[in-house]
Design a protein around this motif. Structure first.
Motif, PDB file in Angstrom:
ATOM      1  N   SER A  84       0.703  -1.280  -0.048  1.00  0.00           N
ATOM      2  CA  SER A  84      -0.043   0.176  -0.064  1.00  0.00           C
ATOM      3  C   SER A  84       0.943   1.335  -0.035  1.00  0.00           C
ATOM      4  O   SER A  84       1.984   1.203   0.274  1.00  0.00           O
ATOM      5  N   ASN A  85       0.221   2.291  -0.225  1.00  0.00           N
ATOM      6  CA  ASN A  85       1.011   3.677  -0.171  1.00  0.00           C
ATOM      7  C   ASN A  85       1.762   3.994   1.122  1.00  0.00           C
ATOM      8  O   ASN A  85       2.548   4.623   1.200  1.00  0.00           O
ATOM      9  N   ILE A  86       1.073   3.515   2.149  1.00  0.00           N
ATOM     10  CA  ILE A  86       1.234   3.804   3.284  1.00  0.00           C
ATOM     11  C   ILE A  86       2.499   2.912   3.655  1.00  0.00           C
ATOM     12  O   ILE A  86       3.373   3.558   4.385  1.00  0.00           O
ATOM     13  N   GLN A  87       2.637   1.868   3.279  1.00  0.00           N
ATOM     14  CA  GLN A  87       3.816   0.851   3.505  1.00  0.00           C
ATOM     15  C   GLN A  87       4.877   1.498   2.714  1.00  0.00           C
ATOM     16  O   GLN A  87       6.142   1.564   3.174  1.00  0.00           O
ATOM     17  N   LEU A  88       4.498   1.948   1.542  1.00  0.00           N
ATOM     18  CA  LEU A  88       5.775   2.464   0.877  1.00  0.00           C
ATOM     19  C   LEU A  88       6.255   3.593   1.458  1.00  0.00           C
ATOM     20  O   LEU A  88       7.481   4.076   1.207  1.00  0.00           O
ATOM     21  N   SER A  89       5.239   4.625   2.101  1.00  0.00           N
ATOM     22  CA  SER A  89       5.648   5.890   2.606  1.00  0.00           C
ATOM     23  C   SER A  89       6.740   5.761   3.808  1.00  0.00           C
ATOM     24  O   SER A  89       7.574   6.257   4.119  1.00  0.00           O
ATOM     25  N   LEU A  90       6.356   4.466   4.592  1.00  0.00           N
ATOM     26  CA  LEU A  90       7.328   4.122   5.703  1.00  0.00           C
ATOM     27  C   LEU A  90       8.654   3.620   5.547  1.00  0.00           C
ATOM     28  O   LEU A  90       9.587   3.957   5.865  1.00  0.00           O
ATOM     29  N   ARG A  91       8.789   2.826   4.110  1.00  0.00           N
ATOM     30  CA  ARG A  91      10.014   2.255   3.639  1.00  0.00           C
ATOM     31  C   ARG A  91      10.915   3.113   2.847  1.00  0.00           C
ATOM     32  O   ARG A  91      12.073   3.046   2.316  1.00  0.00           O
ATOM     33  N   THR A  92      10.221   4.413   2.664  1.00  0.00           N
ATOM     34  CA  THR A  92      11.000   5.673   2.006  1.00  0.00           C
ATOM     35  C   THR A  92      11.189   6.509   3.010  1.00  0.00           C
ATOM     36  O   THR A  92      11.205   7.622   2.645  1.00  0.00           O
ATOM     37  N   HIS A  93      11.213   6.361   4.129  1.00  0.00           N
ATOM     38  CA  HIS A  93      11.560   7.345   5.330  1.00  0.00           C
ATOM     39  C   HIS A  93      10.695   8.410   5.692  1.00  0.00           C
ATOM     40  O   HIS A  93      11.058   9.698   5.669  1.00  0.00           O
ATOM     41  N   GLY A  94       9.262   8.009   5.389  1.00  0.00           N
ATOM     42  CA  GLY A  94       8.553   8.951   5.615  1.00  0.00           C
ATOM     43  C   GLY A  94       8.161  10.154   4.633  1.00  0.00           C
ATOM     44  O   GLY A  94       7.560  11.087   4.786  1.00  0.00           O
ATOM     45  N   MET A  95       8.521   9.718   3.363  1.00  0.00           N
ATOM     46  CA  MET A  95       7.681  10.312   1.978  1.00  0.00           C
ATOM     47  C   MET A  95       6.474  10.596   2.042  1.00  0.00           C
ATOM     48  O   MET A  95       5.635   9.376   2.293  1.00  0.00           O
ATOM     49  N   ALA A  96       5.983  11.783   1.952  1.00  0.00           N
ATOM     50  CA  ALA A  96       4.765  11.922   1.798  1.00  0.00           C
ATOM     51  C   ALA A  96       3.822  11.183   0.647  1.00  0.00           C
ATOM     52  O   ALA A  96       4.456  10.880  -0.422  1.00  0.00           O
ATOM     53  N   GLU A  97       2.545  10.593   0.947  1.00  0.00           N
ATOM     54  CA  GLU A  97       1.876   9.722  -0.012  1.00  0.00           C
ATOM     55  C   GLU A  97       1.640  10.141  -1.401  1.00  0.00           C
ATOM     56  O   GLU A  97       1.842   9.441  -2.433  1.00  0.00           O
ATOM     57  N   GLN A  98       1.313  11.615  -1.256  1.00  0.00           N
ATOM     58  CA  GLN A  98       1.024  12.050  -2.570  1.00  0.00           C
ATOM     59  C   GLN A  98       2.456  12.200  -3.468  1.00  0.00           C
ATOM     60  O   GLN A  98       2.417  11.986  -4.758  1.00  0.00           O
ATOM     61  N   THR A  99       3.701  12.401  -2.603  1.00  0.00           N
ATOM     62  CA  THR A  99       5.124  12.333  -3.639  1.00  0.00           C
ATOM     63  C   THR A  99       5.120  10.756  -3.922  1.00  0.00           C
ATOM     64  O   THR A  99       5.657  10.715  -5.131  1.00  0.00           O
ATOM     65  N   VAL A 100       4.972   9.797  -3.138  1.00  0.00           N
ATOM     66  CA  VAL A 100       4.931   8.526  -3.557  1.00  0.00           C
ATOM     67  C   VAL A 100       4.217   8.124  -4.731  1.00  0.00           C
ATOM     68  O   VAL A 100       4.532   7.464  -5.691  1.00  0.00           O
ATOM     69  N   ARG A 101       3.012   8.580  -4.969  1.00  0.00           N
ATOM     70  CA  ARG A 101       2.227   8.308  -6.039  1.00  0.00           C
ATOM     71  C   ARG A 101       2.692   9.155  -7.188  1.00  0.00           C
ATOM     72  O   ARG A 101       2.817   8.486  -8.442  1.00  0.00           O
ATOM     73  N   ARG A 102       3.303  10.294  -7.226  1.00  0.00           N
ATOM     74  CA  ARG A 102       3.744  11.157  -8.197  1.00  0.00           C
ATOM     75  C   ARG A 102       5.035  10.088  -8.755  1.00  0.00           C
ATOM     76  O   ARG A 102       5.355  10.205  -9.965  1.00  0.00           O
ATOM     77  N   HIS A 103       5.857   9.826  -7.972  1.00  0.00           N
ATOM     78  CA  HIS A 103       7.037   9.225  -8.292  1.00  0.00           C
ATOM     79  C   HIS A 103       6.794   7.700  -9.031  1.00  0.00           C
ATOM     80  O   HIS A 103       7.039   7.279  -9.896  1.00  0.00           O
ATOM     81  N   LEU A 104       5.686   6.888  -8.334  1.00  0.00           N
ATOM     82  CA  LEU A 104       5.136   5.750  -8.934  1.00  0.00           C
ATOM     83  C   LEU A 104       4.833   5.914 -10.403  1.00  0.00           C
ATOM     84  O   LEU A 104       5.352   5.237 -11.383  1.00  0.00           O
ATOM     85  N   ALA A 105       4.116   7.134 -10.927  1.00  0.00           N
ATOM     86  CA  ALA A 105       3.656   7.518 -12.215  1.00  0.00           C
ATOM     87  C   ALA A 105       4.971   7.605 -12.941  1.00  0.00           C
ATOM     88  O   ALA A 105       5.000   7.241 -13.966  1.00  0.00           O
ATOM     89  N   ALA A 106       6.095   8.368 -12.267  1.00  0.00           N
ATOM     90  CA  ALA A 106       7.102   8.837 -13.085  1.00  0.00           C
ATOM     91  C   ALA A 106       8.110   7.313 -13.535  1.00  0.00           C
ATOM     92  O   ALA A 106       8.431   7.294 -14.754  1.00  0.00           O
ATOM     93  N   LEU A 107       7.978   6.383 -12.601  1.00  0.00           N
ATOM     94  CA  LEU A 107       8.514   5.092 -12.802  1.00  0.00           C
ATOM     95  C   LEU A 107       7.842   4.216 -13.954  1.00  0.00           C
ATOM     96  O   LEU A 107       8.326   3.660 -15.179  1.00  0.00           O
ATOM     97  N   VAL A 108       6.441   4.554 -13.727  1.00  0.00           N
ATOM     98  CA  VAL A 108       5.689   3.557 -14.880  1.00  0.00           C
ATOM     99  C   VAL A 108       5.634   4.363 -16.536  1.00  0.00           C
ATOM    100  O   VAL A 108       5.997   3.762 -17.495  1.00  0.00           O
TER     101      VAL A 108
END
Length: 436
Positions: A84-108
Motif C-alpha cells: 500500500s502507499n502507507i507501507q511505501l511511505s514508511l520504507r521511503t523514510h516518511g515520504m508523503a503519500e502524494q509524493t510516492v504516487r507521483r514518483h510511481l507514475a514517473a517510474l511507469v
C-alpha cells in the motif's frame, strides 16, 4: 500469469502506447531469465540520467524491490509486488503519500514498472488453498527484468563518460600547472617574449569555461591549453638551444643583465631625495620620451650622453643577486601604484621611483629602511618591492618591518621578486592596465 494479457489502468488514468509497449516487452521475457535485483538497482542508479528518473523515484523503486521476497528477479518467482502507499511511505523514510504516487507514475512512464490494477484499483493478492499466489494486483517488475541488459549497458556508458570527464579534468589541471610554471620561469629568467600576452590568453581560456561545463567544453579547453603549452615550450626550447650553442655561462649572465628593455641608467642613486627634488633633477636631466626610444635620454649628441653616464655613480642592475623585471610587467602586477605617479601616470622607471618615495612615506616606511633596501636590492628592484607592498597593503601589518625582512633575505640570497609578481599578476589578471 501476470503477463498473460494486457491490462489498462484504473480510474481516470489513460492508457498510452508507452504502457502498451512495456507490457508487450514484459511478455517476451525468457523462462530462464533472471537477474539480481540489487545489482540491477545499482545499475539503475548509475543510468538514471539516461533513463529520465530522479533520486526520489529511485528511492520509491528501492522500496518496491524490498517487498519482493527473492533476491533474484525471475518469471518463476512472480514479478508483482502489492504494498500500500502507507507501507511505501514508511520504507521511503516518511515520504508523503502524494509524493510516492507521483514518483510511481514517473517510474511507469519511464517504462520501469507496469501497473496491474484490480477492478477497484486496490492492491492485493489472491492465494490458492496451498497458500501460493493465484493472482496479484499491484506493480509488475517485469519491465526491469526485460530491460536488464539495456540498463546495464546504459550504466556502463554513464560510468565511461564520468571516467572520461575525470581524465579530461586531470589533463586540464596538468596543462594549467605547466603553463603557469613555464611562464613564471620565463619571466624570472628574463627570456624575451610576449609573456604578458600569453598569460592573458591563458586566463581568458580558463575564465571562459562555463560553471557547469559539458564534455565538449572540456575537450575544447584541453585542445586550446595544449596548443598554448606547445607554443610556450617551443619558445623556451629555442632559448635553451641558443644557450647551449653559446656555451659561455658568464656571457649568458651578462647578456641577460644587459637585455632589460627599460634601462635604469637614468635612475637616481639616492632615495632620500624628496619628490620635488626628483622632479627638479628630471627637468635638468631631460625626460624620456617614446619617440627617442627606450632608455635614451633627450641629449643633443651621443657624446654628451656618454659623458653624463660616466659621471653618474654605478648602479647595480640586479643588486643582491635579484633580477630586474620589465616595467610593463611590474605595472600590470601592481596597478595601485599608478595613482601615485606624476599626474596619475607612470611612463618610465623614474616615474615609478618617484611614486615609490610617496608610497614609502604614506605606508610609514622610514627613509633608512628604504635606502638600505635600495643599496641591497638595487634601486629598480626596491621600487618594484614598494609597489608590491602597496598592492598587498591589506595583508601587511608593518610595511617597514616587512621591507627590512625582505632586505635581510635578499642579502642572504633567499628572496626573489618573480614569485611575488606572478602571484599579483594572477590576482589582478581580469583588471590588466597599460603603461602610460
Amino acid at each position: 500469469m501476470e503477463t498473460g494479457s494486457v491490462t489498462t489502468p484504473f480510474g481516470r488514468r489513460s492508457m498510452t502506447l508507452g504502457m502498451l509497449a512495456s507490457q508487450v516487452m514484459a511478455g517476451e521475457i525468457k523462462p530462464d531469465q533472471s537477474v539480481d535485483k540489487w545489482k540491477l538497482f545499482r545499475a539503475l542508479c548509475e543510468a538514471k540520467p539516461l533513463l529520465g528518473i530522479g533520486d526520489r523515484a529511485l528511492a520509491v523503486l528501492n522500496a518496491l524491490l524490498s517487498f519482493y521476497p527473492k533476491n533474484e528477479l525471475a518469471q518463476g518467482n512472480g514479478l508483482i509486488v502489492f504494498p500500500s502507499n502507507i507501507q511505501l511511505s514508511l520504507r521511503t523514510h516518511g515520504m508523503a503519500e502524494q509524493t510516492v504516487r507521483r514518483h510511481l507514475a514517473a517510474l511507469v512512464e519511464a517504462g520501469l514498472l507496469v501497473r496491474k490494477d484490480s477492478p477497484n484499483g486496490k492492491r492485493y493478492v489472491r492465494r490458492d488453498r496451498a497458500g501460493e499466489v493465484d493472482e496479484a494486483f499491484g506493480f509488475s517488475l517485469a519491465p526491469l527484468l526485460a530491460r536488464a541488459e539495456e540498463i546495464e549497458q546504459l550504466a556502463a556508458a554513464v560510468m565511461a563518460e564520468r571516467l572520461h570527464v575525470q581524465r579530461l579534468r586531470e589533463r586540464i589541471t596538468l596543462c594549467r600547472r605547466d603553463i603557469a610554471k613555464l611562464i613564471e620561469a620565463a619571466v624570472e629568467e628574463e627570456i624575451p617574449g610576449d609573456w604578458q600576452g600569453l598569460y592573458r590568453e591563458f586566463r581568458d581560456l580558463i575564465e571562459g569555461l562555463p560553471r557547469s561545463p559539458t564534455t565538449a567544453h572540456l575537450e575544447l579547453l584541453l585542445d586550446e591549453l595544449t596548443a598554448l603549452r606547445t607554443d610556450i615550450l617551443n619558445q623556451l626550447e629555442i632559448r635553451v638551444k641558443s644557450t647551449k650553442q653559446c656555451g659561455n655561462a658568464d656571457y649568458i649572465e651578462r647578456h641577460i643583465q644587459n637585455s632589460n628593455p627599460e634601462s635604469i641608467i637614468e635612475v637616481e642613486p639616492s632615495f632620500d631625495t624628496k619628490q620635488g627634488a626628483i622632479a627638479e633633477q628630471d627637468n635638468d636631466r631631460g625626460a624620456v620620451t617614446p619617440e627617442k626610444g627606450r632608455g635614451e635620454a633627450a641629449h643633443p649628441s651621443g657624446q654628451k650622453k656618454e659623458e653624463e653616464q660616466s659621471r653618474r655613480p654605478e648602479v647595480r642592475n640586479d643588486g643582491g643577486g635579484l633580477k630586474s623585471f620589465p616595467l610593463g610587467l611590474v605595472l600590470q602586477a601592481c596597478p595601485e601604484i599608478f595613482a601615485y605617479g606624476p599626474d596619475g601616470v607612470i611612463r618610465n622607471w623614474r616615474d615609478l621611483m618617484a611614486a615609490a618615495v610617496i608610497v614609502r612615506s604614506m605606508l610609514g616606511v622610514s627613509p633608512s629602511a628604504y635606502e638600505e633596501a635600495a643599496n641591497v636590492m638595487g634601486p629598480e628592484n626596491a621600487a618594484t618591492v614598494m609597489a608590491c607592498i602597496l598592492e598587498r597593503g591589506g595583508h601587511i601589518n608593518s610595511a617597514g618591518g616587512y621591507l627590512r625582512g625582505l632586505t635581510r633575505r635578499s642579502e642572504k640570497g633567499e628572496f626573489a621578486i618573480g614569485p611575488m609578481l606572478m602571484a599579483l599578476l594572477r590576482a589582478n589578471a581580469p583588471a590588466g592596465r597599460k603603461v602610460g
